[in-house]
Design an enzyme around this catalytic site. Structure first.
Site, PDB file in Angstrom:
ATOM      1  N   LYS A  94     -54.208  -7.290  15.364  1.00 52.25           N
ATOM      2  CA  LYS A  94     -54.867  -6.612  16.281  1.00 52.25           C
ATOM      3  C   LYS A  94     -55.315  -7.652  17.265  1.00 52.25           C
ATOM      4  O   LYS A  94     -55.225  -9.056  17.291  1.00 52.25           O
ATOM      5  CB  LYS A  94     -56.281  -6.382  15.512  1.00 52.25           C
ATOM      6  CG  LYS A  94     -57.162  -7.266  15.176  1.00 52.25           C
ATOM      7  CD  LYS A  94     -58.263  -7.890  15.815  1.00 52.25           C
ATOM      8  CE  LYS A  94     -59.266  -9.143  15.366  1.00 52.25           C
ATOM      9  NZ  LYS A  94     -59.644 -10.080  16.221  1.00 52.25           N
ATOM     10  N   ASP A  98     -63.215  -7.095   9.516  1.00 50.09           N
ATOM     11  CA  ASP A  98     -62.221  -6.578  10.152  1.00 50.09           C
ATOM     12  C   ASP A  98     -61.299  -5.736   9.696  1.00 50.09           C
ATOM     13  O   ASP A  98     -60.607  -5.111   9.957  1.00 50.09           O
ATOM     14  CB  ASP A  98     -61.382  -7.760  10.760  1.00 50.09           C
ATOM     15  CG  ASP A  98     -62.234  -8.439  12.145  1.00 50.09           C
ATOM     16  OD1 ASP A  98     -63.238  -7.828  12.427  1.00 50.09           O
ATOM     17  OD2 ASP A  98     -61.732  -9.323  12.532  1.00 50.09           O
TER      18      ASP A  98
HETATM   19  P1  ATP Z   1     -60.146 -12.747  12.578  1.00 48.86           P
HETATM   20  O1  ATP Z   1     -59.410 -12.132  13.882  1.00 48.86           O
HETATM   21  O2  ATP Z   1     -60.471 -11.548  11.830  1.00 48.86           O
HETATM   22  O3  ATP Z   1     -61.277 -13.586  12.644  1.00 48.86           O
HETATM   23  P2  ATP Z   1     -58.275 -14.780  12.198  1.00 48.86           P
HETATM   24  O4  ATP Z   1     -56.778 -14.209  12.709  1.00 48.86           O
HETATM   25  O5  ATP Z   1     -59.089 -15.766  13.084  1.00 48.86           O
HETATM   26  O6  ATP Z   1     -59.016 -13.472  11.899  1.00 48.86           O
HETATM   27  P3  ATP Z   1     -56.910 -15.398   9.580  1.00 48.86           P
HETATM   28  O7  ATP Z   1     -55.485 -15.441  10.049  1.00 48.86           O
HETATM   29  O8  ATP Z   1     -57.269 -13.907   9.235  1.00 48.86           O
HETATM   30  O9  ATP Z   1     -57.922 -15.709  10.770  1.00 48.86           O
HETATM   31  O10 ATP Z   1     -57.235 -16.558   8.733  1.00 48.86           O
HETATM   32  C1  ATP Z   1     -58.567 -16.848   8.485  1.00 48.86           C
HETATM   33  C2  ATP Z   1     -58.579 -17.687   7.199  1.00 48.86           C
HETATM   34  O11 ATP Z   1     -58.492 -16.788   6.084  1.00 48.86           O
HETATM   35  C3  ATP Z   1     -57.646 -18.698   7.048  1.00 48.86           C
HETATM   36  O12 ATP Z   1     -58.255 -19.810   7.242  1.00 48.86           O
HETATM   37  C4  ATP Z   1     -56.904 -18.426   5.943  1.00 48.86           C
HETATM   38  O13 ATP Z   1     -56.526 -19.860   5.192  1.00 48.86           O
HETATM   39  C5  ATP Z   1     -57.708 -17.395   5.051  1.00 48.86           C
HETATM   40  N1  ATP Z   1     -56.766 -16.483   4.397  1.00 48.86           N
HETATM   41  C6  ATP Z   1     -56.903 -15.959   3.526  1.00 48.86           C
HETATM   42  N2  ATP Z   1     -55.994 -15.153   2.884  1.00 48.86           N
HETATM   43  C7  ATP Z   1     -55.033 -15.002   4.088  1.00 48.86           C
HETATM   44  C8  ATP Z   1     -53.824 -14.194   4.188  1.00 48.86           C
HETATM   45  N3  ATP Z   1     -53.325 -13.288   3.633  1.00 48.86           N
HETATM   46  N4  ATP Z   1     -53.309 -14.527   5.503  1.00 48.86           N
HETATM   47  C9  ATP Z   1     -53.968 -15.278   6.537  1.00 48.86           C
HETATM   48  N5  ATP Z   1     -55.136 -16.040   6.243  1.00 48.86           N
HETATM   49  C10 ATP Z   1     -55.593 -15.990   5.061  1.00 48.86           C
END
Ligand code: ATP
Length: 302
Positions: free
Chosen positions: A8, A147
Site C-alpha cells: 500500500k 494496517d
Molecule cells: P507499515 O507501512 O505498515 O508501517 P513497513 O512497510 O514500514 O510497514 P514492514 O515491511 O511491514 O514495514 O516491516 C516492519 C518490520 O516487521 C520489519 O522490521 C520486519 O522484520 C518485521 N516483519 C515481520 N514479519 C514480516 C513479514 N512477513 N514481511 C516483512 N516484515 C516483517
C-alpha cells in the site's frame, strides 16, 4: 492456495491525536498498489495441532514466531479452534518477498492479511459454515496489526482510529505509480516518538483529498497528497526529501513519502513518464530500489 499480497501507499497520512493506550490516532487515505509479495498457504498434513511453518523466499526476514505471518496464522488457528467447529490441522506458509522491508509499504501487514485470507478460504473449502465472517476476520486482522485490516480489504480507503476503522472509497483513476526507496531506514517507533516532540507539525488536508478521490480527479488526488511524518523522517534521512524533489521535477502530478518512509511515491498519467522519473532517481541514487506499477482495486471476496 495462492494470493498476491499487495503493498500500500499512503496517499495522505495525518495524525490527529493520541489514544489513551498511547497509540496515535490517524487519518490516512490508503491505496493498494500492484507491487506485491506472493503468499502460498496449505493445510499441513501432519497430525500435530496448530503446527505453523513459515518459509520466507527472497528475504532475510526471520520466519520464526516474530514473523507477522506466524502471528496471523496463530491468531486464526486460536480463533477457529475456540469455535468448536471444523478447524485446520496447521498451516504451511510460503512468502516470496518482493516488497522492500520496513519501507512504509506495509510489507509485513500485507503478508499477514494474505495468510488470514487464505487460511479462511482453506477452511471454507473444508466446511463452508466454519469459515469466519468478514467482521470476525477484520477483528482478527486488527489484533495482528493496525494496517492489516486495510491490507485484507485492499483498494482505496479512508483509515481512521489506529488505521483499522476503514471507509471504503471509490477506485482512483488509472495512473502509473513510481516507488523509490534508498537503503537507509529508521524504526517506525522512533519516528512516531520524535513526531510527538514537534511544536507545530504540518497537517495535510485529508478531507480535501477524500473529495478528490470521490470525484475521480487524479490531479487533485496528487495535489492534496501530504504526510505529517515527512518532516521527522526527512530530518534523519535527507535522501527522502531529495527523492521527493527529484520526482516533482519530472512529469509527476505529485510525489510524497509513504507511511513513516523511507519509500517515496510519484503519481503519473503515463507509464513512460514514470519510467523516465525512475531513470532520474537512479541517476542520483544508483543503488535505489525503484518500481513502476499502478493502483489496484480490491478483488477479494471475504
Ligand atoms: P507499515 O507501512 O505498515 O508501517 P513497513 O512497510 O514500514 O510497514 P514492514 O515491511 O511491514 O514495514 O516491516 C516492519 C518490520 O516487521 C520489519 O522490521 C520486519 O522484520 C518485521 N516483519 C515481520 N514479519 C514480516 C513479514 N512477513 N514481511 C516483512 N516484515 C516483517
Amino acid at each position: 492456495m495462492v494470493t498476491k499480497a499487495h503493498a500500500k501507499i499512503n496517499l495522505s497520512l495525518d495524525i490527529i491525536g493520541k489514544m489513551p493506550d498511547g497509540y496515535h490516532e490517524v487519518r490516512m487515505v490508503m491505496q493498494t498498489i500492484s507491487l506485491c509479495d506472493i503468499a502460498e498457504v496449505c493445510e499441513s498434513n501432519v497430525a500435530e495441532r496448530d503446527r505453523i511453518h513459515v518459509v520466507m523466499k527472497n528475504s532475510n526476514i526471520p520466519a520464526d514466531e516474530s514473523n507477522l505471518c506466524h502471528k496471523a496464522a496463530r491468531a486464526f488457528l486460536d480463533e477457529t479452534d475456540s469455535c468448536g467447529k471444523t478447524t485446520l490441522m496447521g498451516l504451511d506458509i510460503t512468502i516470496t518477498k518482493n516488497i522492500p522491508e520496513a519501507a512504509g509499504l506495509a510489507g509485513g501487514s500485507t503478508d499477514a492479511a494474505a495468510v488470514l485470507y487464505l487460511a479462511n478460504e482453506l477452511l471454507r473449502t473444508k466446511d463452508v459454515d466454519s469459515a469466519l465472517d468478514t467482521e470476525r476476520l477484520l477483528a482478527l486482522a486488527k489484533s495482528v496489526g493496525a494496517d492489516v485490516p486495510f491490507c485484507l480489504l485492499e483498494g482505496t480507503g479512508l483509515c481512521e482510529g489506529i488505521g483499522e476503522k476503514i471507509t471504503r472509497l471509490s477506485a482512483i483513476p488509472d495512473c502509473s505509480i513510481l516507488i523509490a526507496k534508498v537503503k537507509e531506514g529508521m524504526s517506525t517507533a522512533t519516528i512516531y516518538n520524535e513526531y510527538d516532540a514537534l511544536d507545530s507539525p504540518y497537517h495535510p488536508d485529508v478531507d480535501r483529498q477524500v473529495q478528490a478521490v470521490l470525484s475521480g480527479d487524479i490531479r487533485e488526488i496528487a495535489a492534496y497528497s501530504g504526510n505529517t511524518l515527512f518532516e521527522v523522517t526527512n530530518s534523519h534521512i535527507p535522501a527522502v526529501g531529495e527523492l521527493v524533489d527529484i520526482i516533482r521535477k519530472t512529469k509527476a502530478l505529485g510525489a510524497q513519502m509513504s507511511g513513516s518512509g523511507p519509500s517515496v511515491f510519484g503519481i503519473f498519467t503515463s507509464e513512460k513518464d514514470a519510467e523516465d522519473a525512475a531513470d532520474a532517481v537512479r541517476e542520483r541514487f544508483p543503488e535505489a530500489f525503484t518500481y513502476v506499477g499502478c493502483p489496484c482495486d480490491s478483488n477479494r471476496e471475504l
